[in-house]
Design a protein around this motif. Structure first.
Motif, mmCIF file in Angstrom:
data_model
loop_
_atom_site.group_PDB
_atom_site.id
_atom_site.type_symbol
_atom_site.label_atom_id
_atom_site.label_comp_id
_atom_site.label_asym_id
_atom_site.label_seq_id
_atom_site.Cartn_x
_atom_site.Cartn_y
_atom_site.Cartn_z
ATOM 1 N N PRO A 1 0.797 -1.237 0.000
ATOM 2 C CA PRO A 1 0.000 0.000 0.000
ATOM 3 C C PRO A 1 0.820 1.273 0.000
ATOM 4 C CG PRO A 1 -0.067 -1.073 2.148
ATOM 5 C CD PRO A 1 0.588 -2.030 1.225
ATOM 6 N N THR A 2 2.119 1.188 0.291
ATOM 7 C CA THR A 2 2.969 2.387 0.269
ATOM 8 C C THR A 2 4.077 2.273 -0.775
ATOM 9 O OG1 THR A 2 4.362 1.478 2.042
ATOM 10 C CG2 THR A 2 2.525 2.892 2.705
ATOM 11 N N ASP A 3 3.834 1.499 -1.823
ATOM 12 C CA ASP A 3 4.848 1.320 -2.872
ATOM 13 C C ASP A 3 4.818 2.519 -3.820
ATOM 14 O OD1 ASP A 3 6.766 0.362 -4.554
ATOM 15 O OD2 ASP A 3 5.482 -1.177 -5.487
ATOM 16 N N ILE A 4 5.268 3.659 -3.310
ATOM 17 C CA ILE A 4 5.258 4.886 -4.112
ATOM 18 C C ILE A 4 6.262 4.786 -5.258
ATOM 19 C CG2 ILE A 4 5.665 7.380 -4.036
ATOM 20 C CD1 ILE A 4 4.693 7.349 -1.162
ATOM 21 N N ALA A 5 7.441 4.238 -4.972
ATOM 22 C CA ALA A 5 8.450 4.104 -6.026
ATOM 23 C C ALA A 5 7.934 3.211 -7.155
ATOM 24 C CB ALA A 5 9.740 3.540 -5.445
ATOM 25 N N GLY A 6 7.256 2.119 -6.808
ATOM 26 C CA GLY A 6 6.698 1.232 -7.832
ATOM 27 C C GLY A 6 5.637 1.924 -8.656
ATOM 28 N N ASP B 1 -1.427 -6.098 -0.283
ATOM 29 C CA ASP B 1 -2.191 -6.002 0.954
ATOM 30 C C ASP B 1 -3.621 -5.548 0.758
ATOM 31 O OD1 ASP B 1 0.063 -6.784 2.183
ATOM 32 O OD2 ASP B 1 0.617 -4.819 2.988
ATOM 33 N N GLU B 2 -3.956 -4.992 -0.407
ATOM 34 C CA GLU B 2 -5.281 -4.418 -0.590
ATOM 35 C C GLU B 2 -6.060 -5.051 -1.727
ATOM 36 O OE1 GLU B 2 -4.653 -0.253 -1.115
ATOM 37 O OE2 GLU B 2 -4.470 0.133 1.018
ATOM 38 N N GLY B 3 -5.433 -5.968 -2.474
ATOM 39 C CA GLY B 3 -6.122 -6.572 -3.595
ATOM 40 C C GLY B 3 -6.353 -5.561 -4.701
ATOM 41 N N SER B 4 -7.421 -5.738 -5.435
ATOM 42 C CA SER B 4 -7.706 -4.842 -6.543
ATOM 43 C C SER B 4 -8.061 -3.457 -6.027
ATOM 44 C CB SER B 4 -8.869 -5.384 -7.379
ATOM 45 O OG SER B 4 -9.229 -4.455 -8.374
ATOM 46 N N LEU B 5 -7.504 -2.448 -6.675
ATOM 47 C CA LEU B 5 -7.788 -1.068 -6.320
ATOM 48 C C LEU B 5 -8.788 -0.459 -7.288
ATOM 49 C CD1 LEU B 5 -4.166 0.029 -5.497
ATOM 50 C CD2 LEU B 5 -5.951 -0.636 -3.913
ATOM 51 N N CYS C 1 1.437 13.861 -5.000
ATOM 52 C CA CYS C 1 1.290 12.429 -5.258
ATOM 53 C C CYS C 1 1.831 11.604 -4.089
ATOM 54 C CB CYS C 1 2.023 12.070 -6.552
ATOM 55 S SG CYS C 1 1.903 10.332 -7.016
ATOM 56 N N GLU C 2 2.994 11.981 -3.578
ATOM 57 C CA GLU C 2 3.593 11.223 -2.475
ATOM 58 C C GLU C 2 2.751 11.271 -1.210
ATOM 59 O OE1 GLU C 2 7.460 12.902 -2.169
ATOM 60 O OE2 GLU C 2 8.273 11.757 -3.869
ATOM 61 N N ARG C 3 1.985 12.344 -1.020
ATOM 62 C CA ARG C 3 1.093 12.419 0.130
ATOM 63 C C ARG C 3 -0.199 11.628 -0.117
ATOM 64 N NH1 ARG C 3 4.431 13.320 3.425
ATOM 65 N NH2 ARG C 3 4.464 14.987 4.955
ATOM 66 N N VAL C 4 -0.803 11.821 -1.285
ATOM 67 C CA VAL C 4 -2.080 11.176 -1.577
ATOM 68 C C VAL C 4 -1.944 9.655 -1.537
ATOM 69 C CG1 VAL C 4 -3.835 10.824 -3.362
ATOM 70 C CG2 VAL C 4 -2.972 13.119 -2.890
ATOM 71 N N LEU C 5 -0.824 9.124 -1.997
ATOM 72 C CA LEU C 5 -0.649 7.672 -2.039
ATOM 73 C C LEU C 5 -0.520 7.051 -0.652
ATOM 74 C CD1 LEU C 5 1.650 7.161 -5.152
ATOM 75 C CD2 LEU C 5 -0.848 7.146 -4.991
ATOM 76 N N GLU D 1 -7.730 5.468 1.078
ATOM 77 C CA GLU D 1 -8.691 5.282 -0.011
ATOM 78 C C GLU D 1 -8.149 4.273 -1.024
ATOM 79 O OE1 GLU D 1 -11.122 4.873 -2.795
ATOM 80 O OE2 GLU D 1 -11.814 6.218 -1.189
ATOM 81 N N PRO D 2 -8.876 3.179 -1.285
ATOM 82 C CA PRO D 2 -8.331 2.128 -2.163
ATOM 83 C C PRO D 2 -8.033 2.592 -3.584
ATOM 84 C CG PRO D 2 -10.226 1.324 -0.923
ATOM 85 C CD PRO D 2 -10.171 2.805 -0.713
ATOM 86 N N ARG D 3 -8.678 3.653 -4.057
ATOM 87 C CA ARG D 3 -8.514 4.066 -5.452
ATOM 88 C C ARG D 3 -7.546 5.228 -5.638
ATOM 89 N NH1 ARG D 3 -14.124 2.859 -8.435
ATOM 90 N NH2 ARG D 3 -14.662 0.991 -7.268
ATOM 91 N N ARG D 4 -6.694 5.430 -4.667
ATOM 92 C CA ARG D 4 -5.761 6.562 -4.751
ATOM 93 C C ARG D 4 -4.801 6.428 -5.932
ATOM 94 N NH1 ARG D 4 -4.748 2.947 -0.938
ATOM 95 N NH2 ARG D 4 -2.647 2.124 -0.570
ATOM 96 N N PHE D 5 -4.351 5.203 -6.264
ATOM 97 C CA PHE D 5 -3.428 5.028 -7.390
ATOM 98 C C PHE D 5 -4.123 5.367 -8.704
ATOM 99 C CE2 PHE D 5 -1.787 2.164 -4.097
ATOM 100 C CZ PHE D 5 -0.478 2.587 -4.021
#
Length: 301
Positions: free
Chosen positions: A10-15, A39-43, A76-80, A84-88
């Motif tokens: 859920p915090t894979d910002i670099a990815g 950890d969250e499945g489908s977003l 972007c780094e904050r929002v991710l 919320e599951p749909r942040r990406f």
């Protein structure tokens, strides 16, 4: 068929950044993607407020022209870090629109912009609340399970490990870890949360999976001393319950030792304030002029 993008967590910002840059150069529109992490499945699932109409057909930008403002990267780094599951999906949609809709950068009323900025503010508040409401308890680890309190249970001269429990609303443990490392660099500590834990051994930060509330130590003698101090500094004449609940929301109270005093202190505030007003003022202390020393007088003479 939508393309699924797998992230490590859920915090894979670099990815996310790496995948978004590649997808943008390839011209893959937001509606053709499904974002998923371990950890969250489908977003991407049922409709929600993050859904938007399919992006309009637009020419693919050359790789050399894929540029975004630094402010977007910070946003972007904050929002991710939001839960919320749909942040990406939201941030890739904004990234796509930034490269295809030049006027978007100057539109503060755009729904996607406003939603992202609101999520970033929520994350910032959660980061601040963690820094404000964490309470560490010293634990000596000489005995099985550790020993909270004021008496060491290990070897002579052994420093305790300070352990705290916190329940964040968002994925902020990694983002906040360096603050605690700098703030408490001279002590060993561990910060436990339900999703993620971080520990500082004096040399490096170590992350591990989440813990349970029962894994944190019980309050020690220091907590009782803090409650005594809190009672004495409480000023009934300045009580503002609405403002207090805004700055210290009730959802944090069950993990704050002083929260148990809020109700009784608030109930007695009016009577205490009236007593302060009715009380006789203390007698003024007599004025005593400062005496100059002999050496100072001799020098002046």
């Amino acid at each position: 068929m939508p393309q699924t993008i797998h992230l490590d967590g859920p915090t894979d910002i670099a990815g996310f950044k790496h995948a978004a840059r590649r997808l943008l150069v390839q011209g893959v529109p937001p509606e053709a993607l499904i974002w998923s992490c371990e950890d969250e499945g489908s977003l991407w699932g049922a409709e929600s407020e993050l859904d938007a109409p399919a992006a309009a057909e637009a020419p693919q930008p050359p790789a050399s022209l894929v540029r975004v403002p630094p402010a977007f990267v910070a946003l972007c780094e904050r929002v991710l870090l939001h839960r919320e599951p749909r942040r990406f999906a939201l941030m890739y949609r904004l990234l796509w629109r930034l490269t295809h809709e030049p006027r978007l950068r100057g539109d503060p009323l755009d729904p996607d912009w406003r939603l992202a900025e609101g999520m970033a503010r929520a994350v910032d508040r959660d980061i601040h609340k963690m820094r404000a409401f964490v309470r560490f308890t010293p634990v000596w680890e000489g005995e099985e399970g550790g020993q909270p309190g004021g008496q060491p249970g290990g070897q002579p001269g052994e420093e305790p490990r300070h352990i705290a429990w916190f329940e964040p609303q968002h994925h902020i443990v990694e983002a906040n870890a360096d603050f605690f490392r700098r703030r408490f660099a001279q002590m060993r500590w561990a910060l436990l949360t339900p999703e993620r834990c971080v520990e500082w051994d004096g040399r490096a930060l170590q992350f591990r999976p989440g813990a349970r509330r029962e894994d944190a130590p019980a309050p020690d003698a220091g907590a009782a001393l803090w409650l005594t101090y809190y009672q004495h500094i409480f000023n009934p004449a300045r009580l503002k319950l609405a403002q207090m609940r805004k700055e210290m929301p009730p959802r944090y109270w069950h993990n704050l030792p002083e929260a148990r005093l809020i109700t009784p202190l608030s109930q007695a505030a009016a009577a205490r304030s009236q007593g302060m007003v009715a009380a006789e003022p203390p007698a003024p202390r007599p004025y005593k002029p400062m005496q100059r020393g002999l050496g100072e007088g001799a020098a002046a003479g």
